[in-house]
Design a protein around this motif. Sequence first.
Motif, PDB file in Angstrom:
ATOM      1  N   MET A 153     -80.775  36.026 -39.751  1.00 33.01           N
ATOM      2  CA  MET A 153     -80.704  37.428 -40.155  1.00 33.01           C
ATOM      3  C   MET A 153     -79.983  37.586 -41.484  1.00 33.01           C
ATOM      4  SD  MET A 153     -80.028  39.637 -36.717  1.00 33.01           S
ATOM      5  CE  MET A 153     -78.673  38.619 -36.156  1.00 33.01           C
ATOM      6  N   ALA A 154     -78.863  36.875 -41.635  1.00 31.56           N
ATOM      7  CA  ALA A 154     -78.089  36.967 -42.874  1.00 31.56           C
ATOM      8  C   ALA A 154     -78.901  36.461 -44.057  1.00 31.56           C
ATOM      9  CB  ALA A 154     -76.791  36.177 -42.743  1.00 31.56           C
ATOM     10  N   GLU A 155     -79.666  35.395 -43.849  1.00 32.37           N
ATOM     11  CA  GLU A 155     -80.503  34.873 -44.930  1.00 32.37           C
ATOM     12  C   GLU A 155     -81.522  35.925 -45.380  1.00 32.37           C
ATOM     13  OE1 GLU A 155     -82.223  31.298 -43.465  1.00 32.37           O
ATOM     14  OE2 GLU A 155     -80.423  30.094 -43.801  1.00 32.37           O
ATOM     15  N   ALA A 156     -82.116  36.634 -44.416  1.00 25.51           N
ATOM     16  CA  ALA A 156     -83.094  37.662 -44.767  1.00 25.51           C
ATOM     17  C   ALA A 156     -82.443  38.793 -45.554  1.00 25.51           C
ATOM     18  CB  ALA A 156     -83.756  38.201 -43.500  1.00 25.51           C
ATOM     19  N   VAL A 157     -81.260  39.237 -45.108  1.00 27.19           N
ATOM     20  CA  VAL A 157     -80.559  40.335 -45.789  1.00 27.19           C
ATOM     21  C   VAL A 157     -80.145  39.920 -47.191  1.00 27.19           C
ATOM     22  CG1 VAL A 157     -78.436  41.708 -45.779  1.00 27.19           C
ATOM     23  CG2 VAL A 157     -79.770  41.459 -43.673  1.00 27.19           C
ATOM     24  N   VAL A 158     -79.574  38.728 -47.331  1.00 25.48           N
ATOM     25  CA  VAL A 158     -79.109  38.258 -48.640  1.00 25.48           C
ATOM     26  C   VAL A 158     -80.292  38.042 -49.578  1.00 25.48           C
ATOM     27  CG1 VAL A 158     -78.025  36.315 -49.838  1.00 25.48           C
ATOM     28  CG2 VAL A 158     -76.966  37.263 -47.782  1.00 25.48           C
ATOM     29  N   HIS A 159     -81.383  37.476 -49.059  1.00 28.44           N
ATOM     30  CA  HIS A 159     -82.550  37.222 -49.907  1.00 28.44           C
ATOM     31  C   HIS A 159     -83.098  38.521 -50.496  1.00 28.44           C
ATOM     32  CE1 HIS A 159     -86.295  35.463 -51.360  1.00 28.44           C
ATOM     33  NE2 HIS A 159     -86.953  36.391 -50.692  1.00 28.44           N
ATOM     34  N   LYS A 160     -83.192  39.559 -49.669  1.00 30.21           N
ATOM     35  CA  LYS A 160     -83.698  40.837 -50.163  1.00 30.21           C
ATOM     36  C   LYS A 160     -82.743  41.440 -51.196  1.00 30.21           C
ATOM     37  CE  LYS A 160     -84.377  42.317 -45.935  1.00 30.21           C
ATOM     38  NZ  LYS A 160     -84.725  43.129 -44.738  1.00 30.21           N
ATOM     39  N   ALA A 161     -81.423  41.256 -50.957  1.00 34.28           N
ATOM     40  CA  ALA A 161     -80.448  41.791 -51.908  1.00 34.28           C
ATOM     41  C   ALA A 161     -80.532  41.055 -53.240  1.00 34.28           C
ATOM     42  CB  ALA A 161     -79.044  41.681 -51.332  1.00 34.28           C
ATOM     43  N   VAL A 162     -80.779  39.746 -53.201  1.00 30.20           N
ATOM     44  CA  VAL A 162     -80.940  38.976 -54.441  1.00 30.20           C
ATOM     45  C   VAL A 162     -82.191  39.436 -55.178  1.00 30.20           C
ATOM     46  CG1 VAL A 162     -81.432  36.673 -55.364  1.00 30.20           C
ATOM     47  CG2 VAL A 162     -79.679  36.956 -53.598  1.00 30.20           C
ATOM     48  N   THR A 163     -83.275  39.664 -54.447  1.00 33.42           N
ATOM     49  CA  THR A 163     -84.528  40.125 -55.055  1.00 33.42           C
ATOM     50  C   THR A 163     -84.343  41.489 -55.722  1.00 33.42           C
ATOM     51  OG1 THR A 163     -85.803  38.932 -53.386  1.00 33.42           O
ATOM     52  CG2 THR A 163     -86.947  40.676 -54.583  1.00 33.42           C
ATOM     53  N   ARG A 164     -83.532  42.364 -55.103  1.00 35.71           N
ATOM     54  CA  ARG A 164     -83.287  43.691 -55.683  1.00 35.71           C
ATOM     55  C   ARG A 164     -82.269  43.648 -56.813  1.00 35.71           C
ATOM     56  NH1 ARG A 164     -83.300  45.444 -49.944  1.00 35.71           N
ATOM     57  NH2 ARG A 164     -81.029  45.172 -49.996  1.00 35.71           N
ATOM     58  N   GLY A 165     -81.634  42.500 -57.026  1.00 33.85           N
ATOM     59  CA  GLY A 165     -80.632  42.387 -58.078  1.00 33.85           C
ATOM     60  C   GLY A 165     -79.247  42.845 -57.655  1.00 33.85           C
ATOM     61  N   GLU A 166     -79.035  43.038 -56.362  1.00 31.98           N
ATOM     62  CA  GLU A 166     -77.725  43.485 -55.875  1.00 31.98           C
ATOM     63  C   GLU A 166     -76.749  42.324 -55.707  1.00 31.98           C
ATOM     64  OE1 GLU A 166     -78.167  47.062 -52.884  1.00 31.98           O
ATOM     65  OE2 GLU A 166     -79.697  45.559 -52.437  1.00 31.98           O
TER      66      GLU A 166
END
Length: 228
Positions: free
Chosen positions: A161-174
């Motif tokens: 779950m954490a990998e999914a959340v972090v990956h999306k945040a990296v993609t958004r530039g957060e």
Amino acid sequence: MEKESVQKEPAPKEPLDKKPGDKEPAKPRRTPAGAAVLRPEVTDAIRAAVFEELATVGYGRLSIERVARRAGVGKAAIYRRWPSKLPIVLDLVSALAEQGVPAPDTGTLHGDIKALLKAIARIMRHPVAHQIIPDLLAEAARNDDIAQALRTALRDSQQAMAEAVVHKAVTRGELPPDADVTLAVDLASGPLYWRLVMGRAALPPDYLDTLTTAICAALGAPAPSRAG
């Protein structure tokens, strides 16, 4: 006493046009006569009874007799599914890992982490989980099979779950590309487990917001603006 249906094969019939010297046709594979058909509702009742027994008496005092009595079935119904209490518990823990918690997708890192914290807190507040998790963690120190099952159910599922959340945040530039997923798991579950399970304390009204902000900052996310 629980009764389970039994599959019985009908007696074979000779073909009407069979002639002397004809080869016997190949026999299809079949379920052995008398093999029990495991009813799903019985299996569900046993699993529920195991959860309740674990919460009531713990793993050490868990017995097939008590589970059978609570589930309203015979011991044979349990032994047809599992050979002993350890495989039952490992099966339950593995099932929990497969269910997991859906990775949130709110559109922002702050929103995703807060939703994740809410889901974890809800699970840890559940009366059954509240009793079972500490007991199984204590057993894991003495039993490698339970330890491995718990790692899969608790650690590995949260890691995904954490990998999914972090990956999306990296993609958004957060978040920066090198954001530490393991740190995210530790920060998301550690404080909640300590307060809710070990300390058995209620969470202050603003605790999840404060913890969310701290996790975002630790991962390298910029502080949210006041206007946002």
